[in-house]
Design a protein around this motif. Sequence first.
Motif, PDB file in Angstrom:
ATOM      1  N   ASP A 153       0.835  -1.204   0.000  1.00 49.92           N
ATOM      2  CA  ASP A 153       0.000   0.000   0.000  1.00 49.92           C
ATOM      3  C   ASP A 153       0.870   1.255   0.000  1.00 49.92           C
ATOM      4  N   ALA A 154       1.090   1.815  -1.179  1.00 50.53           N
ATOM      5  CA  ALA A 154       1.937   3.005  -1.309  1.00 50.53           C
ATOM      6  C   ALA A 154       1.316   4.220  -0.647  1.00 50.53           C
ATOM      7  N   GLN A 155      -0.021   4.304  -0.672  1.00 48.04           N
ATOM      8  CA  GLN A 155      -0.696   5.457  -0.072  1.00 48.04           C
ATOM      9  C   GLN A 155      -0.491   5.485   1.442  1.00 48.04           C
ATOM     10  N   LEU A 156      -0.598   4.322   2.082  1.00 46.73           N
ATOM     11  CA  LEU A 156      -0.367   4.253   3.524  1.00 46.73           C
ATOM     12  C   LEU A 156       1.098   4.548   3.837  1.00 46.73           C
ATOM     13  N   ALA A 157       1.995   4.082   2.977  1.00 45.20           N
ATOM     14  CA  ALA A 157       3.423   4.373   3.160  1.00 45.20           C
ATOM     15  C   ALA A 157       3.676   5.876   3.097  1.00 45.20           C
ATOM     16  N   LEU A 158       3.000   6.557   2.186  1.00 47.31           N
ATOM     17  CA  LEU A 158       3.121   8.016   2.090  1.00 47.31           C
ATOM     18  C   LEU A 158       2.660   8.679   3.378  1.00 47.31           C
ATOM     19  N   THR A 159       1.582   8.177   3.969  1.00 38.56           N
ATOM     20  CA  THR A 159       1.078   8.714   5.230  1.00 38.56           C
ATOM     21  C   THR A 159       2.140   8.633   6.323  1.00 38.56           C
ATOM     22  N   VAL A 160       2.869   7.525   6.354  1.00 43.22           N
ATOM     23  CA  VAL A 160       3.955   7.362   7.336  1.00 43.22           C
ATOM     24  C   VAL A 160       5.016   8.443   7.135  1.00 43.22           C
ATOM     25  N   ALA A 161       5.403   8.669   5.897  1.00 42.06           N
ATOM     26  CA  ALA A 161       6.409   9.702   5.600  1.00 42.06           C
ATOM     27  C   ALA A 161       5.916  11.078   6.018  1.00 42.06           C
ATOM     28  N   GLN A 162       4.638  11.343   5.818  1.00 42.89           N
ATOM     29  CA  GLN A 162       4.068  12.637   6.221  1.00 42.89           C
ATOM     30  C   GLN A 162       4.085  12.797   7.736  1.00 42.89           C
ATOM     31  N   GLN A 163       3.833  11.716   8.459  1.00 41.73           N
ATOM     32  CA  GLN A 163       3.849  11.761   9.920  1.00 41.73           C
ATOM     33  C   GLN A 163       5.252  12.060  10.454  1.00 41.73           C
ATOM     34  N   ASP A 164       6.264  11.626   9.734  1.00 40.35           N
ATOM     35  CA  ASP A 164       7.639  11.828  10.193  1.00 40.35           C
ATOM     36  C   ASP A 164       7.970  13.308  10.317  1.00 40.35           C
ATOM     37  N   LYS A 165       7.452  14.108   9.408  1.00 38.80           N
ATOM     38  CA  LYS A 165       7.694  15.548   9.466  1.00 38.80           C
ATOM     39  C   LYS A 165       7.118  16.143  10.746  1.00 38.80           C
ATOM     40  N   ALA A 166       5.913  15.709  11.125  1.00 41.57           N
ATOM     41  CA  ALA A 166       5.275  16.207  12.351  1.00 41.57           C
ATOM     42  C   ALA A 166       6.055  15.770  13.583  1.00 41.57           C
ATOM     43  N   VAL A 167       6.564  14.540  13.576  1.00 43.56           N
ATOM     44  CA  VAL A 167       7.370  14.049  14.702  1.00 43.56           C
ATOM     45  C   VAL A 167       8.639  14.882  14.852  1.00 43.56           C
ATOM     46  N   ASP A 168       9.289  15.190  13.744  1.00 45.27           N
ATOM     47  CA  ASP A 168      10.513  16.008  13.793  1.00 45.27           C
ATOM     48  C   ASP A 168      10.236  17.379  14.410  1.00 45.27           C
ATOM     49  N   GLN A 169       9.110  17.969  14.048  1.00 55.54           N
ATOM     50  CA  GLN A 169       8.756  19.288  14.584  1.00 55.54           C
ATOM     51  C   GLN A 169       8.475  19.209  16.086  1.00 55.54           C
ATOM     52  N   GLU A 170       7.765  18.173  16.507  1.00 62.45           N
ATOM     53  CA  GLU A 170       7.451  18.018  17.934  1.00 62.45           C
ATOM     54  C   GLU A 170       8.704  17.718  18.738  1.00 62.45           C
ATOM     55  N   TYR A 171       9.609  16.964  18.163  1.00 63.77           N
ATOM     56  CA  TYR A 171      10.880  16.671  18.831  1.00 63.77           C
ATOM     57  C   TYR A 171      11.668  17.967  19.067  1.00 63.77           C
ATOM     58  N   LYS A 172      11.759  18.801  18.053  1.00 63.45           N
ATOM     59  CA  LYS A 172      12.498  20.063  18.189  1.00 63.45           C
ATOM     60  C   LYS A 172      11.845  20.977  19.234  1.00 63.45           C
ATOM     61  N   SER A 173      10.523  21.008  19.255  1.00 64.76           N
ATOM     62  CA  SER A 173       9.799  21.824  20.224  1.00 64.76           C
ATOM     63  C   SER A 173      10.059  21.326  21.653  1.00 64.76           C
ATOM     64  N   ALA A 174       9.995  20.013  21.845  1.00 63.04           N
ATOM     65  CA  ALA A 174      10.254  19.433  23.171  1.00 63.04           C
ATOM     66  C   ALA A 174      11.688  19.694  23.603  1.00 63.04           C
ATOM     67  N   LEU A 175      12.599  19.631  22.662  1.00 59.47           N
ATOM     68  CA  LEU A 175      14.017  19.873  22.962  1.00 59.47           C
ATOM     69  C   LEU A 175      14.229  21.297  23.472  1.00 59.47           C
ATOM     70  N   ARG A 176      13.612  22.259  22.802  1.00 56.16           N
ATOM     71  CA  ARG A 176      13.753  23.656  23.234  1.00 56.16           C
ATOM     72  C   ARG A 176      13.212  23.852  24.647  1.00 56.16           C
ATOM     73  N   GLU A 177      12.066  23.242  24.926  1.00 58.50           N
ATOM     74  CA  GLU A 177      11.447  23.390  26.242  1.00 58.50           C
ATOM     75  C   GLU A 177      12.321  22.767  27.336  1.00 58.50           C
ATOM     76  N   LEU A 178      12.881  21.613  27.055  1.00 56.94           N
ATOM     77  CA  LEU A 178      13.708  20.928  28.052  1.00 56.94           C
ATOM     78  C   LEU A 178      15.034  21.647  28.270  1.00 56.94           C
ATOM     79  N   MET A 179      15.592  22.222  27.229  1.00 58.86           N
ATOM     80  CA  MET A 179      16.828  22.999  27.373  1.00 58.86           C
ATOM     81  C   MET A 179      16.588  24.204  28.271  1.00 58.86           C
ATOM     82  N   THR A 180      15.443  24.872  28.067  1.00 54.58           N
ATOM     83  CA  THR A 180      15.088  26.015  28.911  1.00 54.58           C
ATOM     84  C   THR A 180      14.933  25.588  30.365  1.00 54.58           C
ATOM     85  N   TYR A 181      14.285  24.449  30.578  1.00 46.08           N
ATOM     86  CA  TYR A 181      14.073  23.928  31.933  1.00 46.08           C
ATOM     87  C   TYR A 181      15.397  23.643  32.631  1.00 46.08           C
ATOM     88  N   MET A 182      16.347  23.072  31.901  1.00 48.41           N
ATOM     89  CA  MET A 182      17.659  22.785  32.504  1.00 48.41           C
ATOM     90  C   MET A 182      18.385  24.053  32.907  1.00 48.41           C
TER      91      MET A 182
END
Length: 241
Positions: A153-182
């Motif tokens: 299922d290529a369409q479902l595979a594309l959905t996975v790739a699209q989700q990766d972009k959102a994960v990268d953004q959330e990871y960077k946001s969490a990183l900034r917050e944790l750096m500030t906390y430290m």
Amino acid sequence: MIDKEGLSHHISQQYNEELEEVRSHLLAMGGLVEKQVTDAISALIDADTGLATQVREIDDQINQMERNIDEECVRILARRQPAASDLRLIISISKSVIDLERIGDEASKIAKRAIELSEGASDNSKGYVEIRHIGDKVRKMVQEALDAFARFDAQLALTVAQQDKAVDQEYKSALRELMTYMMEDPRSISRVLSVIWVLRSLERIGDHARNIAELVIYLVQGTDVRHIGLTRMEEEVQRGR
């Protein structure tokens, strides 16, 4: 192009069985790796050192499965000299097992951090909400990447790739917050650094799930979509529908 009905069929029944068997072994390995990820996250959130230890112990089994599947792929290449879609299947399997093994490695790292964090202050769970949230997303990515492989299922595979972009953004946001906390509370540095390493492992798991998804698109459509960007990948998948 491989359609959703499945594998090519050959005059040799044995050849059909060999292709189906190696694909089944990949999916079995994927199921075990997916469980590893789920259990590693649960072990950390619940401070369950017993579960974390189990996750780490499975790593040897995952490594052996990778070796076995590699051997199967080599035997098929040597004996059958597959062409076209069959060759793409073998290539996709041989590359996907590498990503699955690395997902297992990252799950093992998370389990190791879970044991370390369980020994610290129990009242400091800073970053755990982010771990749970991003962890749920990457676990779903692994699951859907494997489902896409199982269903061609290529369409479902594309959905996975699209989700990766959102994960990268959330990871960077969490990183900034944790750096500030430290910076605000230097006493938390050691513990929060461990949380950051867990989030880094989760982000890498998402990357490996995306790699598998890209291999599914290559398998189904015969187009290499690595390194072309999400927009062009979407165009390629739509073109192949």
